[in-house]
Scaffold this active site. Structure first.
Site, PDB file in Angstrom:
ATOM      1  N   SER A 229     -19.989  70.260 -38.038  1.00 29.92           N
ATOM      2  CA  SER A 229     -20.726  69.426 -36.646  1.00 29.92           C
ATOM      3  C   SER A 229     -21.945  69.692 -36.741  1.00 29.92           C
ATOM      4  O   SER A 229     -21.982  70.870 -36.594  1.00 29.92           O
ATOM      5  CB  SER A 229     -19.083  69.758 -36.044  1.00 29.92           C
ATOM      6  OG  SER A 229     -19.740  69.459 -34.900  1.00 29.92           O
ATOM      7  N   TYR A 242     -11.952  74.232 -32.593  1.00 35.95           N
ATOM      8  CA  TYR A 242     -12.761  73.378 -33.029  1.00 35.95           C
ATOM      9  C   TYR A 242     -14.075  74.522 -33.641  1.00 35.95           C
ATOM     10  O   TYR A 242     -14.626  74.818 -35.228  1.00 35.95           O
ATOM     11  CB  TYR A 242     -12.887  72.330 -32.952  1.00 35.95           C
ATOM     12  CG  TYR A 242     -13.905  71.445 -33.531  1.00 35.95           C
ATOM     13  CD1 TYR A 242     -12.964  70.667 -35.052  1.00 35.95           C
ATOM     14  CD2 TYR A 242     -15.305  70.923 -33.624  1.00 35.95           C
ATOM     15  CE1 TYR A 242     -13.800  69.764 -35.904  1.00 35.95           C
ATOM     16  CE2 TYR A 242     -15.540  70.339 -34.019  1.00 35.95           C
ATOM     17  CZ  TYR A 242     -15.153  69.698 -35.295  1.00 35.95           C
ATOM     18  OH  TYR A 242     -15.610  68.475 -36.180  1.00 35.95           O
TER      19      TYR A 242
HETATM   20  N1  NAP Z   1     -15.659  62.163 -35.739  1.00 39.87           N
HETATM   21  C1  NAP Z   1     -16.476  63.083 -34.416  1.00 39.87           C
HETATM   22  O1  NAP Z   1     -17.394  63.163 -33.963  1.00 39.87           O
HETATM   23  C2  NAP Z   1     -16.990  64.883 -35.942  1.00 39.87           C
HETATM   24  C3  NAP Z   1     -18.809  65.140 -35.501  1.00 39.87           C
HETATM   25  C4  NAP Z   1     -18.424  65.804 -36.171  1.00 39.87           C
HETATM   26  C5  NAP Z   1     -17.675  66.550 -37.620  1.00 39.87           C
HETATM   27  N2  NAP Z   1     -16.421  65.687 -37.588  1.00 39.87           N
HETATM   28  C6  NAP Z   1     -16.111  66.194 -38.686  1.00 39.87           C
HETATM   29  O2  NAP Z   1     -15.790  65.040 -40.217  1.00 39.87           O
HETATM   30  C7  NAP Z   1     -14.793  65.048 -40.483  1.00 39.87           C
HETATM   31  C8  NAP Z   1     -14.029  63.843 -40.873  1.00 39.87           C
HETATM   32  O3  NAP Z   1     -13.573  63.111 -39.424  1.00 39.87           O
HETATM   33  P1  NAP Z   1     -13.546  61.969 -39.210  1.00 39.87           P
HETATM   34  O4  NAP Z   1     -14.289  61.951 -37.888  1.00 39.87           O
HETATM   35  O5  NAP Z   1     -13.867  61.062 -40.308  1.00 39.87           O
HETATM   36  O6  NAP Z   1     -11.921  62.228 -38.511  1.00 39.87           O
HETATM   37  P2  NAP Z   1     -10.493  61.446 -39.387  1.00 39.87           P
HETATM   38  O7  NAP Z   1     -10.728  59.888 -39.275  1.00 39.87           O
HETATM   39  O8  NAP Z   1      -9.511  61.751 -38.140  1.00 39.87           O
HETATM   40  O9  NAP Z   1     -10.911  61.667 -40.896  1.00 39.87           O
HETATM   41  C9  NAP Z   1     -10.233  62.768 -41.384  1.00 39.87           C
HETATM   42  C10 NAP Z   1      -9.515  62.964 -42.440  1.00 39.87           C
HETATM   43  O10 NAP Z   1      -8.959  64.365 -42.884  1.00 39.87           O
HETATM   44  C11 NAP Z   1      -7.884  64.102 -43.062  1.00 39.87           C
HETATM   45  N3  NAP Z   1      -7.149  65.560 -43.073  1.00 39.87           N
HETATM   46  C12 NAP Z   1      -6.300  65.894 -42.196  1.00 39.87           C
HETATM   47  N4  NAP Z   1      -6.146  67.284 -42.441  1.00 39.87           N
HETATM   48  C13 NAP Z   1      -5.828  66.573 -43.796  1.00 39.87           C
HETATM   49  C14 NAP Z   1      -5.572  67.895 -45.071  1.00 39.87           C
HETATM   50  N5  NAP Z   1      -4.974  68.965 -44.673  1.00 39.87           N
HETATM   51  N6  NAP Z   1      -5.685  67.759 -46.441  1.00 39.87           N
HETATM   52  C15 NAP Z   1      -6.358  67.098 -46.575  1.00 39.87           C
HETATM   53  N7  NAP Z   1      -7.110  65.894 -45.306  1.00 39.87           N
HETATM   54  C16 NAP Z   1      -6.169  66.196 -44.233  1.00 39.87           C
HETATM   55  C17 NAP Z   1      -7.338  63.153 -42.282  1.00 39.87           C
HETATM   56  O11 NAP Z   1      -5.851  62.695 -42.823  1.00 39.87           O
HETATM   57  P3  NAP Z   1      -4.925  61.639 -42.032  1.00 39.87           P
HETATM   58  O12 NAP Z   1      -5.276  60.327 -41.455  1.00 39.87           O
HETATM   59  O13 NAP Z   1      -3.834  61.551 -42.809  1.00 39.87           O
HETATM   60  O14 NAP Z   1      -4.559  62.972 -40.848  1.00 39.87           O
HETATM   61  C18 NAP Z   1      -8.050  62.418 -41.855  1.00 39.87           C
HETATM   62  O15 NAP Z   1      -8.346  61.375 -42.805  1.00 39.87           O
HETATM   63  C19 NAP Z   1     -13.844  66.215 -39.938  1.00 39.87           C
HETATM   64  O16 NAP Z   1     -14.483  67.348 -40.769  1.00 39.87           O
HETATM   65  C20 NAP Z   1     -14.755  66.716 -38.669  1.00 39.87           C
HETATM   66  O17 NAP Z   1     -14.945  67.473 -38.184  1.00 39.87           O
HETATM   67  C21 NAP Z   1     -16.253  64.331 -37.326  1.00 39.87           C
END
Ligand code: NAP
Length: 377
Positions: A229, A242
């Protein structure tokens, strides 16, 4: 004169024009201009109007240094034009494919021809994302039950992948550590339980997955792509639970990259900016649920010292932040695809808007005293 006062004076239109002041102006302005223009020519997501300002201690007000607004036309996406390795029958595993980046990545990598193993936390409970991926009914897109915190599930997936490879001796090409959770709250508002919970998924999940799949990836001289991130590069108030996990992912990725280089495995980090509006990382309901739990569990002394008004203001700030992100995830998807397919993948990818990119450069390359004054205090 303080450093920020000096910069202000340099940048004032009607400031002194002595030879020394002019020399200083000539030193600082190109630096700022280069950083800005370098980014303005790199297309990314839509840019909200943002300002870069200094706190003027003498006058007690903020002085605007730069104002940059949304570009007039639509911003095209960054394209990568270097040499690309053929996908062939390469296999990749992506974690956290139930929603967000992971879900889009699974579909995108499948469309590029990869054999995709999509790790889903809720496969056993048949959530909507899993059903949609399964509905493609493709031999090259296989959803697998995967909680990255559970060693037995990880070990099981290693076996599923190994037995699904055309030639297990040639290994698996790519691992994308995407699964993650997020929370917020000032240090005094955050319980130890919360710190551990976030680290268990974001950091230890990444380490566990990587260690388990390295034997297969080493055989293929493949790729590890870790989704960190922008908050893995620069810290923010109220984001410590985080930030510490993503700083950990960055350090882990660097160590791994050094170690894997002689073995032909390439390790990249993708540092997305704010795409909250496009994924399931936060919803207004989730923010409220976190806030209520946090307030209920606060030690009495903390609750009394900070007060409800302060607490509510912080929650409102978080809600605003979560409503301001980009709704187009393609910069992240393109970055991961490049890291998996390019003959020369980058060490770090920065899919984020201009405001956050500039902030990250200033916060990581200028002295803390300067960046704190610009962005934090
Ligand atoms: N969105 C942003 O602005 C942003 C910015 C910087 C970095 N990121 C990073 O991008 C990555 C993806 O996030 P996203 O934004 O796409 O959010 P998201 O839609 O919540 O996706 C995260 C996924 O990880 C799954 N997950 C949660 N706990 C888990 C576990 N213990 N084992 C396996 N899977 C698990 C969630 O499943 P459930 O949906 O079933 O809970 C979800 O499918 C993350 O690492 C996040 O920190 C996101």
């Amino acid at each position: 004169m303080s450093f920020h006062g000096c910069i202000l004076q340099i940048l004032q239109e009607d400031g002194p024009t002595s030879g020394r002041a002019l020399r200083r102006r000539l030193t600082i302005l190109p630096l700022v201009a280069t950083m800005l223009t370098a980014r303005l020519f790199r297309p990314l997501s839509h840019l909200p109007g943002k300002t870069l300002s200094f706190y003027d201690r003498e006058k007690g007000t903020r002085r605007m240094l730069l104002l940059y607004s949304a570009p007039p036309g639509p911003v095209s996406r960054r394209t990568y034009s270097d040499e690309v390795n053929p996908v062939g029958s390469k296999a990749v595993l992506v974690t956290g494919c139930d929603s967000g980046f992971g879900f889009s990545l699974a579909k995108h990598l499948h469309s590029k021809g990869f054999l995709v193993f999509a790790g889903c936390l809720m496969k056993d409970r048949g959530n909507d994302g899993v059903k949609e991926l399964d509905s493609l009914k493709s031999d090259r897109l296989r959803t697998v039950q995967l909680n990255v915190c559970k060693s037995e599930e990880v070990d099981k997936v290693v076996e599923i992948v190994r037995s699904g490879l055309v030639d297990p001796e040639k290994g698996m090409w790519g691992l994308v550590n995407n699964a993650g959770i997020s929370t917020f709250g000032e240090v005094e508002f955050t319980s130890m339980e919360t710190y551990k919970e976030v680290a268990e998924v974001n950091l230890w999940g990444t380490v566990r997955m990587t260690k388990s799949f390295l034997p297969l990836i080493r055989r293929a001289k493949g790729r590890v792509v870790n989704i960190s991130s922008m908050l893995g590069r620069m810290a923010n108030p109220a984001r410590s639970p985080y930030c510490i996990t993503k700083f950990g992912v960055e350090a882990f990725s660097d160590c791994l990259r050094y170690e894997m280089y002689p073995l032909g495995v390439k390790v990249s980090v993708v540092e997305p900016g704010n795409f909250i509006a496009a994924t399931s990382l936060y919803s207004p309901e989730r923010i409220q649920a976190i806030a209520n739990k946090m307030w209920d569990e606060l030690p009495e002394v903390v609750r009394k010292d900070y007060g409800r008004k302060y607490f509510d203001e912080k929650i409102a700030k978080m809600e605003t932040y979560c409503n301001s992100g980009s709704t187009d995830t393609s910069p992240v998807i393109n970055a991961v695809t490049h890291a998996l397919t390019s003959a020369n993948p980058y060490t770090r990818y920065h899919p984020m808007d201009y405001y956050w990119w500039l902030r990250m450069q200033i916060m990581t390359h200028l002295p803390g005293a300067v960046s704190d004054r610009i962005y934090i205090h």
